[in-house]
Structures are given as C-alpha cells and as structure tokens.
Design an enzyme around this catalytic site. Structure first.
Site, mmCIF file in Angstrom:
data_model
loop_
_atom_site.group_PDB
_atom_site.id
_atom_site.type_symbol
_atom_site.label_atom_id
_atom_site.label_comp_id
_atom_site.label_asym_id
_atom_site.label_seq_id
_atom_site.Cartn_x
_atom_site.Cartn_y
_atom_site.Cartn_z
ATOM 1 N N GLU A 1 -19.479 -7.561 -2.955
ATOM 2 C CA GLU A 1 -18.422 -8.000 -3.795
ATOM 3 C C GLU A 1 -17.422 -9.201 -3.068
ATOM 4 O O GLU A 1 -17.762 -9.531 -1.865
ATOM 5 C CB GLU A 1 -17.230 -6.865 -3.831
ATOM 6 C CG GLU A 1 -17.891 -5.759 -4.906
ATOM 7 C CD GLU A 1 -16.868 -4.645 -5.199
ATOM 8 O OE1 GLU A 1 -16.011 -4.301 -4.056
ATOM 9 O OE2 GLU A 1 -17.183 -3.935 -5.853
ATOM 10 N N HIS B 1 -5.493 -7.601 -10.060
ATOM 11 C CA HIS B 1 -7.147 -7.700 -10.391
ATOM 12 C C HIS B 1 -7.293 -8.759 -11.227
ATOM 13 O O HIS B 1 -6.831 -8.872 -12.286
ATOM 14 C CB HIS B 1 -7.734 -6.301 -10.977
ATOM 15 C CG HIS B 1 -9.017 -6.186 -10.820
ATOM 16 N ND1 HIS B 1 -9.819 -7.153 -11.446
ATOM 17 C CD2 HIS B 1 -10.035 -5.731 -9.681
ATOM 18 C CE1 HIS B 1 -11.339 -6.740 -10.994
ATOM 19 N NE2 HIS B 1 -11.376 -6.064 -10.050
ATOM 20 N N ARG C 1 -9.487 -11.872 -4.444
ATOM 21 C CA ARG C 1 -9.083 -11.515 -5.632
ATOM 22 C C ARG C 1 -7.821 -12.468 -6.110
ATOM 23 O O ARG C 1 -7.631 -12.943 -7.182
ATOM 24 C CB ARG C 1 -8.577 -10.028 -5.823
ATOM 25 C CG ARG C 1 -9.796 -9.238 -5.879
ATOM 26 C CD ARG C 1 -9.472 -7.836 -6.052
ATOM 27 N NE ARG C 1 -10.775 -7.106 -6.173
ATOM 28 C CZ ARG C 1 -10.866 -6.063 -6.207
ATOM 29 N NH1 ARG C 1 -9.867 -5.012 -6.063
ATOM 30 N NH2 ARG C 1 -12.291 -5.306 -6.322
ATOM 31 N N HIS D 1 -3.001 -4.098 -9.797
ATOM 32 C CA HIS D 1 -4.332 -3.395 -9.256
ATOM 33 C C HIS D 1 -3.894 -2.426 -8.280
ATOM 34 O O HIS D 1 -4.603 -1.090 -7.993
ATOM 35 C CB HIS D 1 -5.453 -4.086 -9.041
ATOM 36 C CG HIS D 1 -6.756 -3.427 -9.041
ATOM 37 N ND1 HIS D 1 -7.059 -2.597 -9.943
ATOM 38 C CD2 HIS D 1 -7.580 -3.359 -8.034
ATOM 39 C CE1 HIS D 1 -8.351 -2.151 -9.444
ATOM 40 N NE2 HIS D 1 -8.559 -2.723 -8.255
ATOM 41 N N ARG E 1 -6.001 -6.895 0.428
ATOM 42 C CA ARG E 1 -6.678 -6.074 0.371
ATOM 43 C C ARG E 1 -8.124 -6.483 -0.152
ATOM 44 O O ARG E 1 -8.290 -7.216 -0.971
ATOM 45 C CB ARG E 1 -6.593 -4.703 -0.477
ATOM 46 C CG ARG E 1 -7.668 -3.689 -0.568
ATOM 47 C CD ARG E 1 -7.673 -2.719 -1.445
ATOM 48 N NE ARG E 1 -7.801 -3.351 -2.908
ATOM 49 C CZ ARG E 1 -8.910 -2.657 -3.542
ATOM 50 N NH1 ARG E 1 -9.331 -1.754 -3.694
ATOM 51 N NH2 ARG E 1 -8.926 -3.511 -5.155
HETATM 52 C C1 LIG Z 1 -9.565 0.899 -11.904
HETATM 53 C C2 LIG Z 1 -9.711 1.022 -10.732
HETATM 54 C C3 LIG Z 1 -10.758 0.452 -10.051
HETATM 55 C C4 LIG Z 1 -10.698 0.634 -8.504
HETATM 56 N N1 LIG Z 1 -11.756 0.328 -7.790
HETATM 57 C C5 LIG Z 1 -11.927 0.863 -6.422
HETATM 58 C C6 LIG Z 1 -13.364 0.258 -5.952
HETATM 59 O O1 LIG Z 1 -14.224 0.133 -6.319
HETATM 60 N N2 LIG Z 1 -13.159 0.692 -4.613
HETATM 61 C C7 LIG Z 1 -12.162 0.843 -3.792
HETATM 62 O O2 LIG Z 1 -12.236 1.035 -2.616
HETATM 63 N N3 LIG Z 1 -10.959 1.052 -4.465
HETATM 64 C C8 LIG Z 1 -10.917 0.899 -5.951
HETATM 65 N N4 LIG Z 1 -9.737 0.983 -6.366
HETATM 66 C C9 LIG Z 1 -8.510 1.511 -5.751
HETATM 67 C C10 LIG Z 1 -8.880 2.745 -5.305
HETATM 68 O O3 LIG Z 1 -9.193 3.448 -6.299
HETATM 69 C C11 LIG Z 1 -7.442 3.574 -4.899
HETATM 70 O O4 LIG Z 1 -6.984 2.643 -3.962
HETATM 71 C C12 LIG Z 1 -7.522 4.880 -4.293
HETATM 72 O O5 LIG Z 1 -8.432 5.813 -5.249
HETATM 73 C C13 LIG Z 1 -6.290 5.668 -3.876
HETATM 74 O O6 LIG Z 1 -6.646 6.921 -3.752
HETATM 75 P P1 LIG Z 1 -5.438 7.966 -3.413
HETATM 76 O O7 LIG Z 1 -5.986 9.203 -3.033
HETATM 77 O O8 LIG Z 1 -4.639 7.199 -2.474
HETATM 78 O O9 LIG Z 1 -4.481 8.143 -4.487
HETATM 79 P P2 LIG Z 1 -4.821 8.479 -6.172
HETATM 80 O O10 LIG Z 1 -6.443 8.461 -6.410
HETATM 81 O O11 LIG Z 1 -4.302 7.266 -6.971
HETATM 82 O O12 LIG Z 1 -4.290 9.750 -6.431
HETATM 83 C C14 LIG Z 1 -2.796 9.947 -6.381
HETATM 84 C C15 LIG Z 1 -2.555 11.521 -6.756
HETATM 85 O O13 LIG Z 1 -1.425 11.717 -6.289
HETATM 86 C C16 LIG Z 1 -0.708 12.581 -7.415
HETATM 87 N N5 LIG Z 1 0.697 12.212 -7.308
HETATM 88 C C17 LIG Z 1 1.377 11.083 -7.506
HETATM 89 N N6 LIG Z 1 2.832 11.305 -7.391
HETATM 90 C C18 LIG Z 1 2.898 12.628 -7.398
HETATM 91 C C19 LIG Z 1 4.195 13.415 -7.296
HETATM 92 N N7 LIG Z 1 5.446 13.046 -7.442
HETATM 93 N N8 LIG Z 1 3.894 14.725 -7.314
HETATM 94 C C20 LIG Z 1 2.662 15.514 -7.240
HETATM 95 N N9 LIG Z 1 1.445 14.755 -7.358
HETATM 96 C C21 LIG Z 1 1.589 13.163 -7.393
HETATM 97 C C22 LIG Z 1 -1.511 12.320 -8.284
HETATM 98 O O14 LIG Z 1 -1.310 13.156 -9.541
HETATM 99 C C23 LIG Z 1 -2.883 12.099 -7.892
HETATM 100 O O15 LIG Z 1 -3.303 13.095 -7.867
HETATM 101 C C24 LIG Z 1 -9.711 1.024 -7.681
HETATM 102 C C25 LIG Z 1 -8.514 1.368 -8.299
HETATM 103 C C26 LIG Z 1 -8.409 1.286 -9.806
HETATM 104 C C27 LIG Z 1 -7.042 1.797 -10.505
#
Ligand SMILES: Cc1cc2nc3c(=O)[nH]c(=O)nc-3n(C[C@H](O)[C@H](O)[C@H](O)COP(=O)(O)OP(=O)(O)OC[C@H]3O[C@@H](n4cnc5c(N)ncnc54)[C@H](O)[C@@H]3O)c2cc1C
Length: 550
Positions: free
Chosen positions: A128, A250, A296, A357, A392
C-alpha cells in the site's frame, strides 16, 4: 448536571476490575488479554460489530517479507509522519508487528495465504501507499470483518468478559470530582440506549477504546459511532489532547447516491489502479513522482484540486486492466458492492471522492497507553501515541490497536495489585431535567456542524476559514450546552455534545499550526516551517476553557 450531592451517594453494584469502552480491535484485544486473571466489562455504544474495525478492508502492516526489515518499516512510517512521529514509539510498534499477527492467528483470524514456488504456504502480503515493501497481512479485502468476528466470538465465550451492547458512556467519574484529594479514574455514567436508564459503573482501571472522530465531517468513510466520544470524555475529565488538526481524508470513497461511506481500498492502487479524470486522462503525474502510491494526503489533495479546477463531482479509479479473475479474488467485497450498484469494476472505472477517514490525533498517551489521569488508559484510534505524527501510513492503525492493547495489558497486570478499589459512586441526577419536545434542534445542529467542518476545516484550510468555523461553533456550543442542561440525555444529544468539543479541538490545533505539514494544509502557510524543530499541537484543559458545558 450529573453529579448529585454526597447524601445521595450509593454503593455501585456494577463493579469490575477493568472497564473497557469500545468493542473494536483495540478494546476486544485488551479484554481477551486481561480476562485470564481479571473481571472485565466491554461496553459498546451500539452493536458489538459497529466500529471502524469491522469495516477495515486493506489489512495490517507487519514485517514478514524476506526482503523487508524493521528498519525499512520504521523509515517509511517516519517519512509518512512528516517529522512529527515519535521514533521510540514507531520502533516499539513496528517491532511488535509479527507477534501481533501471530496473536490474531491464535485467536482464530484466518488471513489470506498463498503457496510459494517450493509449495510452502505463507501469508499473502499486499503493498500500500508509503510502504517500501509488500507488508500488508489481509483477509481478502475484508480484513476488519475477519478480525472483529473472531475477537467477538472469543470474547463471547470467555467467562470473565461481560459484553454490554447499547451502552453509551456519558462521562467519566474521577475521584477529584467526588471531592477526594488524589486524582484517579474510578468509573463512568452510562446510558442504556434501549431503556433510557442511566447507571454508574465502577472499576480499578478504565480504558478508552472508542475509536476516531471522523463523523465530525459531512463525508466520512467511518461508521456512525465515530463521534470522538473518548476524546471528549477524556478532555472533560482533564486529559491533554494532541494533534487534532491531522485528520486523514481517504482519497477514494465510492461516489454513488445509494452508497453510504463505502471505501475503495488503497490496495486497488497498490495493484496498479490508476486515477483518471472523466475524460480518461491520468493526473497524478502532475502532483507526485510516486503517482497513485503517494501518501494519502497528497492523493486526496490532488483529487480535491482536480475536482475544484474542473468543477466535477468525482474522479475515477480504474483497475480494469487486471483480469476479472484477479479482481474478483483479491477484491471480492468491492467487486460485489460496486456490481450491486451496476458498476462492473472489471470493465469500467469506479467513481470516487475523498472522505474523512482517520483521526491521527487524540488523547495524549505514553508508551504504556497511560493518559494524564491515573487509572485511565486510551488505546486504538482514540489515542495519540506519537506513532502517526502528522500523517498515518496505511494499515499502521490496526497494528497500533494491537500493540497498545498489549502495552496497556502489561501495565495493568503489573499494577492491578496496588490500584485502589473504586469509592462508592453517586447516582445520576435527573431531578432538574425533562423530556425534550424539540428533537429537531439536535438533527439541525448535527448537520450544520458537519457541513461547516467540511467546508472550512477540510482538506484545504486557511486562517479565514478557520476563523469562520470557530465563529459558527461558538453559537452551536451555547445552544447545545443549554439543551444539555435542560433535557434528558439521548444518544444523539450525547454524540452532538462530544462532536462539538472535537470540532473545537480540531480548529484550535489547526489555528496553532502556522505551517503546512502532513495532513494539515493551509493556503496561508503552504510550506512546512523548517526554521524550528516540528512541534506537536498539545492542548490542555487546564489552559483552555472550551465550552460552557465543560
Ligand atoms: C472503511 C475503513 C477502512 C479501514 N481500513 C483499514 C485498514 O485496512 N488497515 C488499518 O490498519 N486501518 C484501517 N482503518 C482504520 C481502522 O479500522 C481503525 O483505526 C481501527 O479499527 C480503530 O479501532 P478501535 O478499536 O480503536 O475503534 P473502533 O473499531 O472504531 O471501535 C470503537 C468502539 O467504541 C465504541 N464506542 C464509541 N463511543 C462510545 C461510547 N460513548 N460509549 C460506549 N462505547 C463507545 C463503539 O461502539 C465501538 O465498539 C479503516 C477504517 C475504516 C473506517
């Protein structure tokens, strides 16, 4: 409004060793690591799958290719970070890549494999933008779904993990708010979305794993939950927040009236996808020698500029030179989603636009994921660890979730024995509020906020645009604070209240930066300021009173 007087204090019945807010890659990884010896609750605002993790397509970066090296991954990450990544954090994260992938495989995640010349099976690696080698481990083009479903399944089976869906954290409770002299995070107020009931939950350690804040913009690739709740919760509790001006757009979100927030993975460009104008002419050669594989921010700005110059609604991404078999095998989700909208990507280009993104900034943390408040950790996209700096690099974010889940795990396990029990928590006080009869105010303000953030604090900024955005924000803030003080809380109101804080943090960080660097581009200072060492934009609640509701 929330904290009642001491005579109303009650003993919390909901007591855990560790409370984790968020069921994405970061939150669930930490829960599974801790649950061998501790009692953990994982809260999710809506369904367990509803986070960015589930929608991640591309994959997870790790040094696995025989010609690749840790040094090369570090160098690529530092280059993408525009001089603002913390080299120690980059080294720490990158060197834990291989073990993080191994850990996920042990949890049951099935990554795409290939057979080499000698007949041995090995992980298939994508390449990538910004990466010098093929280093992206993936499950076809739906990596996040594979990770999310495996971790949820494991967590559901674990007797020490309680999974609480539709639990929306309103505010953190710290000992200083309860009148104690020593500061420590000890619990939170939580709205049960379905019943409307509010309860207090206590624990010895609290972890924010709430994801990013990209829904502060009109167009975003993120699911609905990404409203920056953890950043706002930490800020209100007294934590520093950093580098919020670095919002990643993105470059390629599907442009179609019936597709909401569907991302066209960077891996398509990694496999030779070309960006084209409506007349079929390529344009990336006018912007960067790395063409479609430039970082990006450069690709997003190039598209933004072409769209503005030619007055067009979108540009096109063409992968049709690859065989239909290759496309269907490597990009099955994108192929199917586009086909459902009558776009056959094996035959014609995909219409795309940029969209918000990834949130590079967030709650300021150290190398063990600790925030400024003892007992409070932040992991995943909600945190600003120093890994991403000003930008990032693709697929480094899921890696960061895994690495800092492990670091928080190490710190909690080493210290849980000396963490004090949480004190009795007060109940939520609703005596002075009533049900709203004007829900339209919330919908209207949501829309207004996201629209002016897109127009004035988006891909290309200026002093004048930031000032305009701040002016509009002040009016919204007052209205939302008044609303919050008068009516019963709802999920939409809580999100709006958090988004308005996040928006102000983004604008303030952007105003501090009198240069263009990484993801922050301003017409007034189009070059990086090389007269001094690059600085992080760190905001402290002790120095800034953001809004009447703080
Ligand atoms: C379409 C897309 C494609 C991506 N592709 C990639 C990729 O290929 N590779 C990569 O490294 N990254 C990628 N990313 C980025 C990556 O997916 C995210 O940075 C990562 O998944 C974040 O994980 P997280 O556990 O921090 O949060 P998330 O997976 O966003 O989870 C957040 C959690 O917090 C909870 N939450 C939020 N607010 C509250 C609240 N007030 N009370 C209770 N719960 C709450 C939500 O319900 C959820 O369960 C992508 C992102 C997107 C949107």
């Amino acid at each position: 409004m929330p904290i009642s007087n001491s005579s109303q204090h009650t003993c919390p019945s909901l007591n855990y060793d560790v409370l984790i807010f968020g069921s994405g890659c970061a939150g669930l990884s930490l829960a599974l690591k801790l649950a061998g010896s501790l009692r953990v609750a994982v809260l999710s605002k809506f369904a367990l799958t509803e986070g960015s993790t589930f929608y991640a397509q591309g994959g997870i970066s790790a040094v696995l290719h025989e010609q690749d090296s840790i040094a090369s991954h570090i160098e690529d990450t530092l280059i993408a970070g525009g001089g603002l990544s913390n080299p120690d954090i980059v080294r720490l994260t990158v060197s834990m890549g291989k073990q993080s992938i191994q850990w996920l495989r042990e949890q049951g995640v099935k990554f795409t494999e290939e057979t080499d010349d000698k007949g041995n099976k090995q992980l298939h690696l994508h390449r990538e933008g910004g990466h010098s080698f093929r280093r992206i481990v993936h499950t076809a083009d739906a990596t996040g779904k594979a990770v999310s479903l495996s971790l949820i399944e494991k967590a559901q089976l674990h007797p020490n993990i309680e999974l609480l869906e539709n639990h929306n954290v309103i505010d953190l409770i710290t000992t200083s708010k309860l009148g104690h002299s020593e500061e420590r995070a000890c619990g939170a107020y939580v709205l049960e979305n379905l019943s409307g009931k509010i309860k207090s939950m206590a624990a010895k350690a609290i972890v924010l794993a709430t994801g990013g804040a990209n829904k502060v913009y009109l167009y975003s690739t993120n699911p609905h939950i990404s409203t920056g709740d953890g950043i706002a919760l930490a800020w209100r509790a007294g934590c520093r927040v950093a580098n919020m001006e670095f919002m990643q757009f993105h470059p390629t979100c599907l442009y179609h009236p019936h597709a909401r927030s569907f991302l066209i993975s960077e891996a398509i460009r990694g496999e030779g996808g070309r960006l084209l104008l409506p007349n079929g002419k390529p344009f990336m050669q006018n912007y960067d020698s790395r063409l479609e594989l430039a970082p990006r921010d450069i690709v997003a700005r190039a598209i933004d500029s072409e769209m503005k110059t030619h007055g067009i609604d979108c540009v096109y991404l063409d992968i049709s030179h690859k065989s239909g078999r290759f496309i269907r095998r490597h990009f099955p989700t994108i192929y199917k989603q586009c086909k459902a909208l009558d776009i056959d990507i094996t035959k014609r280009p995909i219409p795309v636009v940029p969209a918000a993104h990834y949130t590079c900034g967030g709650v300021y943390t150290d190398d063990y994921a600790r925030t400024d408040i003892p007992g409070l950790y932040a992991i995943g996209e909600v945190a600003c660890t120093g890994l991403h700096g000003a930008n990032r690099m693709a697929s480094n974010s899921l890696l960061e979730c895994l690495v800092f889940a492990e670091r928080a795990h190490q710190h909690i396990m080493q210290n849980i024995g000396v963490f004090p029990d949480p004190p009795p928590l007060p109940e939520w006080d609703e005596s002075k509020v009533c049900h709203s009869d004007e829900e339209v105010v919330i919908a209207h303000n949501w829309d207004e906020l996201r629209r002016f953030m897109w127009d004035y604090v988006g891909i290309v900024r200026s002093d004048k645009r930031l000032k305009r955005a701040m002016h509009r924000l002040q009016l919204l803030k007052e209205e939302i604070a008044e609303y919050y003080g008068s009516y019963r809380v709802t999920s939409d109101l809580l999100e709006l209240r958090n988004l308005v804080i996040v928006a102000e943090l983004i604008i303030r960080c952007a105003q501090l930066r009198k240069e263009s660097r990484g993801l922050h581009f301003t017409k007034d200072y189009p070059e990086p300021d090389d007269s001094q060492a690059p600085q992080n934009s760190i905001l402290s609640p002790a120095d800034i009173k953001l809004s009447p509701q703080d």
